[in-house]
Design an enzyme around this catalytic site. Structure first.
Site, PDB file in Angstrom:
ATOM      1  N   ASP A  13      31.000  18.981  -3.792  1.00 34.71           N
ATOM      2  CA  ASP A  13      32.226  18.256  -4.167  1.00 34.71           C
ATOM      3  C   ASP A  13      32.459  18.262  -5.674  1.00 34.71           C
ATOM      4  OD1 ASP A  13      32.554  17.528  -1.465  1.00 34.71           O
ATOM      5  OD2 ASP A  13      31.159  15.864  -1.744  1.00 34.71           O
ATOM      6  N   LYS A  16      35.116  22.598  -6.767  1.00 31.35           N
ATOM      7  CA  LYS A  16      35.062  24.075  -6.765  1.00 31.35           C
ATOM      8  C   LYS A  16      36.364  24.693  -6.271  1.00 31.35           C
ATOM      9  CE  LYS A  16      31.436  24.096  -4.122  1.00 31.35           C
ATOM     10  NZ  LYS A  16      31.116  22.648  -4.121  1.00 31.35           N
ATOM     11  N   GLY A  40      34.661  21.218   2.400  1.00 32.23           N
ATOM     12  CA  GLY A  40      36.082  20.893   2.348  1.00 32.23           C
ATOM     13  C   GLY A  40      36.570  21.150   0.944  1.00 32.23           C
ATOM     14  N   HIS A  41      37.332  22.211   0.760  1.00 29.20           N
ATOM     15  CA  HIS A  41      37.842  22.532  -0.573  1.00 29.20           C
ATOM     16  C   HIS A  41      39.306  22.107  -0.663  1.00 29.20           C
ATOM     17  CE1 HIS A  41      34.564  25.801  -1.213  1.00 29.20           C
ATOM     18  NE2 HIS A  41      34.130  24.587  -1.437  1.00 29.20           N
ATOM     19  N   GLN A 223      29.262  23.651  -0.979  1.00 33.19           N
ATOM     20  CA  GLN A 223      28.238  22.632  -1.270  1.00 33.19           C
ATOM     21  C   GLN A 223      27.739  22.802  -2.716  1.00 33.19           C
ATOM     22  OE1 GLN A 223      27.566  24.442   1.992  1.00 33.19           O
ATOM     23  NE2 GLN A 223      29.038  23.010   2.798  1.00 33.19           N
TER      24      GLN A 223
END
Ligand code: IMP
Length: 422
Positions: A13, A16, A40-41, A223
């Site tokens: 988180d 990225k 989750g991006h 991650q």
């Protein structure tokens, strides 16, 4: 741009998604190489919010080829949903997305086992995303996994699935959980397989052809370093190699074709799930949550927050070979009077300037802080380095130096335009 590996230098988180999106402008191909839909991006383009879980965020730009590499574990139902969601928002996926035929498939028994093991662990739970990631990688290592190449061949897939469900139902029964129906799972997965078939290909060959043409490849990490199965705070980690080496094994592109490694880090530290977080601190956590920040993109869980930990980021620079860093969420610190940075850990009278591997020792460690004056000025409108307040620049320079890497990007908000190249 050259071939660039982008990694998270903290506990995931780090922001990225946005940095990948910015760097993608100069890349021809963007590759995801590990993890699954536990990631989750979040990317904002012209105020539209996109949350990507499996598909590289390069998909949001036209004519970028996006690859889901062999190192990723794919939940096909979730991938279909993601593709459909993007299509509805007008994003072109067909012709731009390529999925490795050797990537492993996440099945419902993986998710169920993930959840059951967490319950069994009780207070020692990892705090997983319950997406079945650990059991799916477990099956891969145990050589009983099903791959995308199987999924798109119905007869082969159904035969293998039948055996796998039989075995896993025995385990689920032992947990007291409901067994799975082969017919139901088979039907849903074959349908997803039919839908995904057109995207499935030999991505190793595709990437090497791109290399031969001299194209630039961006390897997007998911991650973060301390969630790496080998280099993270084991067992409070994910099940893949989130560090730079994972980009090679997860794509089939050899190390000597990689040109640089960019590490992304927040101007402070966050973590979701259990496990040690040496700089965790209620003051900064309460402030960030009150601002509506730091809630997980995948699970919505509030993230644990702490001060910037340079012991951790220095370690990340070492194991990833980070050349340059992108610091995100700088604007999250705008209101603070004083900002702390962890420069060492202490356990009793012993001081550590590196991250101890013993998880119990790490959990006991207390941070040794240096203090920096806050800039107390909004930074979200800054466009150039010189627009940032001098105290903010000093802070950023200091954390880059403490992390032993060169400051490359300073990010002051989620938008593409809120990116300062230093
Ligand atoms: P898993 O990957 O779902 O097995 O979860 C293992 C650990 O990694 C848990 O602490 C999760 O919260 C964490 N984790 C997994 N994916 C992400 C991510 O994308 N961002 C942050 N933490 C993650």
């Amino acid at each position: 741009m050259a071939n660039t590996i982008l990694v998270g230098a903290q506990w995931g988180d780090e922001g990225k998604g946005k940095i990948i999106d910015v760097l993608t402008e100069e890349a021809d191909v963007v590759v995801r190489t590990q993890g699954g839909n536990n990631a989750g991006h979040t990317v904002f383009v012209k105020k539209q919010k996109y949350v990507l879980h499996l598909i590289p965020s390069g998909i949001l730009r036209r004519n970028k080829r996006c690859v889901i590499g062999n190192g990723v574990v794919i939940d096909p139902i979730s991938l279909v949903e993601e593709i459909e969601g993007l299509r509805k928002l007008g994003v072109k996926v067909d012709g731009n997305l390529f999925v490795s035929e050797t990537a492993h498939v996440v099945l419902p028994y993986h998710r169920e086992l993930d959840a059951q093991r967490e319950v069994l662990k009780g207070k020692d739970r990892i705090g997983t995303t319950k997406r079945g990631i650990g059991p799916a990688y477990g099956d891969k290592a145990a050589r009983v996994g099903l791959r995308m190449i199987d999924l798109i061949q119905p007869e082969r897939f159904s035969a293998q699935l039948r055996t796998r469900i039989r075995e896993n139902n025995e385990v689920l029964k032992a947990f007291g959980a409901r067994p799975l129906s082969f017919e139901k799972v088979n039907r849903a997965y074959l349908e997803a397989g039919r839908y995904l078939k057109r995207f499935v290909t030999n991505t190793v060959v595709l990437l090497h052809e791109a290399l031969l043409r001299g194209e630039d490849i961006l390897f997007e990490g998911a991650q973060g370093t301390f969630l790496d199965i080998d280099h993270g705070t084991y067992p409070f980690v994910t099940s893949s190699n989130t560090t730079a080496g994972g980009a090679c094994t997860g794509s089939g592109v050899p190390p000597h074709r990689m040109d640089r490694v960019v590490g992304v880090m927040k101007a402070y530290t966050t973590r979701v799930g259990e496990g040690p977080l040496p700089t965790e601190d209620a003051e900064i956590g309460d402030m960030l949550h009150a601002m509506g920040r730091e809630f997980g993109a995948t699970t919505g869980r509030p993230r644990r927050c702490g001060w910037f930990d340079s012991v951790a980021t220095r370690h990340a620079a070492m194991v990833n070979g980070i050349d340059e860093i992108a610091v995100t969420n700088i604007d999250g610190l705008d209101a603070l009077e004083t900002i702390k940075v962890c420069v060492a850990y202490r356990d009793g009278r012993k001081q550590y300037d590196y991250m101890p591997n013993d998880i119990e020792l790490l959990s006991r460690c207390r941070p040794v802080y240096a203090e920096f004056p806050g800039w107390k000025t909004p930074t979200h409108k800054a466009k150039r380095w010189k627009d940032l307040p001098p105290k903010c620049r000093a802070y950023l320079k200091a954390i880059a130096e403490l992390s032993c890497a060169r400051l490359f990007i300073a990010s002051v908000g989620p938008g593409r335009e809120q990116t300062i190249f230093v």
